[in-house]
Design an enzyme around this catalytic site. Sequence first.
Site, PDB file in Angstrom:
ATOM      1  N   GLU A 115       0.826  -1.219   0.000  1.00 24.51           N
ATOM      2  CA  GLU A 115       0.000   0.000   0.000  1.00 24.51           C
ATOM      3  C   GLU A 115       0.860   1.269   0.000  1.00 24.51           C
ATOM      4  OE1 GLU A 115      -2.840  -0.083   3.190  1.00 24.51           O
ATOM      5  OE2 GLU A 115      -4.235  -1.258   2.009  1.00 24.51           O
ATOM      6  N   GLU A 151      -6.801  -7.473  -0.241  1.00 24.56           N
ATOM      7  CA  GLU A 151      -7.209  -7.457   1.171  1.00 24.56           C
ATOM      8  C   GLU A 151      -8.687  -7.103   1.193  1.00 24.56           C
ATOM      9  OE1 GLU A 151      -4.951  -5.062   3.907  1.00 24.56           O
ATOM     10  OE2 GLU A 151      -3.060  -5.667   2.989  1.00 24.56           O
TER      11      GLU A 151
HETATM   12  C1  GLA Z   1      -4.088  -2.140   5.255  1.00 23.89           C
HETATM   13  C2  GLA Z   1      -2.771  -2.879   5.373  1.00 23.89           C
HETATM   14  C3  GLA Z   1      -2.883  -4.106   6.233  1.00 23.89           C
HETATM   15  C4  GLA Z   1      -3.679  -3.824   7.477  1.00 23.89           C
HETATM   16  C5  GLA Z   1      -5.045  -3.286   7.095  1.00 23.89           C
HETATM   17  C6  GLA Z   1      -5.931  -2.952   8.284  1.00 23.89           C
HETATM   18  O1  GLA Z   1      -4.829  -2.642   4.298  1.00 23.89           O
HETATM   19  O2  GLA Z   1      -2.255  -3.242   4.110  1.00 23.89           O
HETATM   20  O3  GLA Z   1      -1.594  -4.528   6.553  1.00 23.89           O
HETATM   21  O4  GLA Z   1      -2.997  -2.906   8.246  1.00 23.89           O
HETATM   22  O5  GLA Z   1      -4.869  -2.076   6.420  1.00 23.89           O
HETATM   23  O6  GLA Z   1      -6.078  -4.017   9.116  1.00 23.89           O
END
Ligand code: GLA
Length: 813
Positions: A185, A263
Site C-alpha cells: 500500500e 485485502e
Molecule cells: C491495510 C494494510 C494491512 C492492514 C489493514 C488494516 O490494508 O495493508 O496490513 O494494516 O490495512 O487491518
Amino acid sequence: MKQLILSLALAASFLCCNSVAAKDIAQPGSFKVGNKTFLLNDKPFVVKAAEVHYPRIPREYWDQRIKMCKALGMNTLCIYVFWNFHEPQMDNFLFTGQNDVAAFCRLAQKNGMYVIVRPGPYACAEWEMGGLPWWLLKKKDIRLREQDPFFMERAEKFETKLAEQLRDLTIQKGGPIIMVQVENEYGSYGEDKPYMSAMRDIIRKAWQAPDLTLFQCDWSSNFTKNGLDDLTWTMNFGTGANIDNEFKKLGELRPNSPKMCSEFWSGWFDKWGGRHETRGAEAMVDGIAQMLERGISFSLYMTHGGTSWGHWAGANSPGFAPDVTSYDYDAPINEAGQVTDKFWKLRKAMEKYSGDWDPNTGKWVSPQQGGRKRGLPAVPKEYPTIAIPKFELKEFAPLAAGTDSIAKMGGLMTFEEMDFGWGSMIYITSLPEIPVQSILQLDAHDYAQVFIDNQFIGKVDRVKHEQTLKLPATKKGQQLIILVEGMGRINFGRAIKDFKGIVSAPVITAEVDGIATSWTPRQWTKCRIQDDYASAVKALNNPSAAFLHLTPLSIREGQGGESGYYRGYFNLKKTGDTFLNLENWGKGQVYVNGHAIGRHWYIGPQQTLYVPGCWLKKGQNEVIVLDVMGPRGERTIEGLQKPIIDRLNLDRPQTHRLEGQTLDLSGEKPVLEGEFKSGNGWQEVKFPQPVSGRYVCIEALNSHNNREYCCIAEWYMLGADGTRLSREPWQVAYCDDEDITSGNKTADKIFDLQESTYWSTNRGVQFPHHLIIDLGQDQTFTGIQYLPRVEAGAPESIRQYRIYVKSSLFKGL
Ligand code: GLA
C-alpha cells in the site's frame, strides 16, 4: 460430431482447478497472468486466499488453522513476512521454530494450499512499526521506505536472506508459492516510483526466479501513483464496497488484467481505549459471493487473525492509537482457532464456488466434470478450552530491579539511543527550588508516570495527546522521576518513524513573583528496563537490587500495589486453551511459562489474554505480570473459557462532546457553502479565496437520499499551494453526535488515513450536524477534499454543507 467432441474437450481443458488436492502442487508448475484471469498450470484460476499470519499463531497450531482455512473453501494462504520478527537485532536472522516461514509454507503445501508471500519490507498489519525493525532508528535521520542508502542496504539484506529460505518453494520449483508482493500500500505513504522500482529489483534479484509473478496492492483511489508497468496490480477494500467501482479504474487502464482484491477487510482491529470492532457476516458473504460470481480473486483479511504476542502489536496514526494484543479481527476463525457464526455462513456460501470457474461462460461448474469430488473438506477439531481457578501472584520485585543498564547524568536519551527496542525507561533529574505550582511540558512516547521523590504526581498519556502536567511547589534537590513505558511503534502513515522514551527536552514553567520563568533540566540519569522474560526473572530473583520504590497512583488511592514484577503459579491436571483475566491489573506485559503473551491495560476493550494450551503443561505453570502502573486491586488472576475483548473501562467518554457543550454559530459567516454530489469517490472544492484559522467547523445540513444520518470517510484541507496539509497534529475539538453503538465510527475517523472507516452520526438525531477539527495551529487553506463512505451508493453522504473557519474556539465550547 467430431467438432462437438473437440469443443467439449477444449472447454474442459479451460476449466480451472480451484479445488486443490495436495498432490496437485507437488510437481513443478506455473502461475501466470493471463487474459483477464490468472493461469495456474496454464488453466484459469481464481485465488480464494485466507490471510493468516504465522507469527500470530503458535507453531503447534499452524496445522489446525490451515485446515480451518481450507474448510472454508480457500485454496491459498496469504502471509506477511515481518522483517523485525526475523531480524530482531541487526544481522541476527531467525528462521527456525516459530520463525520457520519455510516450514509454514511446506505445511500449507501438505494441506493442499498455495501460498502468496508478502515480504514487505514494510507490511503495516497492526504490527510493531509495520514490520520494520526498530534498530533502523539508530540512524536518527533515516528515511524509512525511501531510497535512503542504509534503509535500502538493510532491506536488500533481509529480502535476500528471506528468499534463501523460500526460493525453492515457488510453484516453478514444485512448491506452493504462486505470487510475491512488492512493498505494501505505498500509495497511502507517498508517491515514489523510483523507490518502488528499486524494491521490485531487490525482490526479483533475491528470489532468482524470472517467472515468479510479482504484484502490488493499493487502494483503487491511489494505485496509479506508484503502479509499475511490469507488476500485477491488485486492489484492497472492505465489506460493503462497490465491487465494480473498485475495479473500474483498473479495467480502464488494463482491460485484460485479472482482478483481485488483495485485502478484503471483513473485520477490523481494536485499539486500547476504543470500542471493540465488529463487521456483519452478511456483508462479508455478499462481497465474496459478488467477487466469485465475476471470477474475481480475493484474499480475506483476516480469515484468522490470531494474537500479537509480547510487544508485537503496533499503533495507528494520526495521533497515537496503540493496538490491543488480540488480533481476533472479528474474523470467521476466531483468535483461538474456533469457528464462529461468520465461519458457518461463509462456508455455506463458498460451497457453491467449490467447483471450477469457467471464464468462457462466467459460471462455476461442478468439479465432478473434471473428476474431482464436490464440496468442502471437513471442519477440523477445535482445541479444548479450560478454566483456571483464581490464583494469587505472591512474589514481587519492584520495577527498578529490572534495570539492566544505567547511563548516569548527561543529556536525555531515547530507547533507541540506549540501544533497546521495547520496555520502559526511568529518567531522574534534580529539581530547582520553585516556590509555586509549575507546569511540566513533557513529550513522552508513550505512557509517562511522573513522581517527585517517589510519590506519584500524575501521568502524561500520548494516546490522549497529553503533554503537560501540573507540579507542586518544589525544594531544591528534590528528585523528579519520570517512568516512560513504550508501547507499539506506529505501523501506518508517515509517523512510522516513532522513537520511544522522552523525545524532546522537558521544560518546567511557572510564574514566580509575577515573572514567567522556565527551567530546562540538563542532567538526567537514565535507566533501561527491557520488557522480556529474562529481565523479569532476574528482577524476581533479586528484588533488593531495586534502587527506588515508586509509589504509584493505585497505592495512593489505597487499593493496589507498587509497579513491578508479580509472579504466581497454578497447577493443571490437563492442559487447554484459556483466557487470563487481567481486570485487576494496571498496564504492562504478561509472561506464561516464559512465553510473552502480550500487553494488558485495564482501560480495555481487551481484558483477557489468550494463552494457547500448547504453552501450558501438566503440573505447575508460572505467570509473571510486569505491571508498570501496579495492580489496581487483588493480585489475582483466573483463566476463563471465553475471552473478554469488548469491555471498556474508561474514565471519560469516547465521544467528543463534553457535558454542557452546545455549539453556537450565531453571527458566524461560513467561508464556503454548497452541495456535495451524490455517489462514491473523492470530491474537491476550492474556497473563493484563501482563508486562515486553526478550527475548521464542518456543518452538515442534510444527506443524500434523505437519510436520517450522515457520514464522512476522510477529509483533507488543502494548503496555500493546493496540496493536502499534514493531518498529524489534528484533533477533534467538538462533534455534536457520534455513533458508538457498533464499533468505531467516531469523529476522528475522518482523518485516520483509512478510507474504509468513517464518522457516523446516530440514526434519527436531527440535522444539522457539526464536527470541528483542531488543526493544532493557524494555517492557510485554499480548499477541501471530502470522501464519502466507499460502500455502494455512498450511503449517508452529505448533501448541503457549510464550512466555518476561526482562529479561536467557537462560542459555546
Ligand atoms: C491495510 C494494510 C494491512 C492492514 C489493514 C488494516 O490494508 O495493508 O496490513 O494494516 O490495512 O487491518
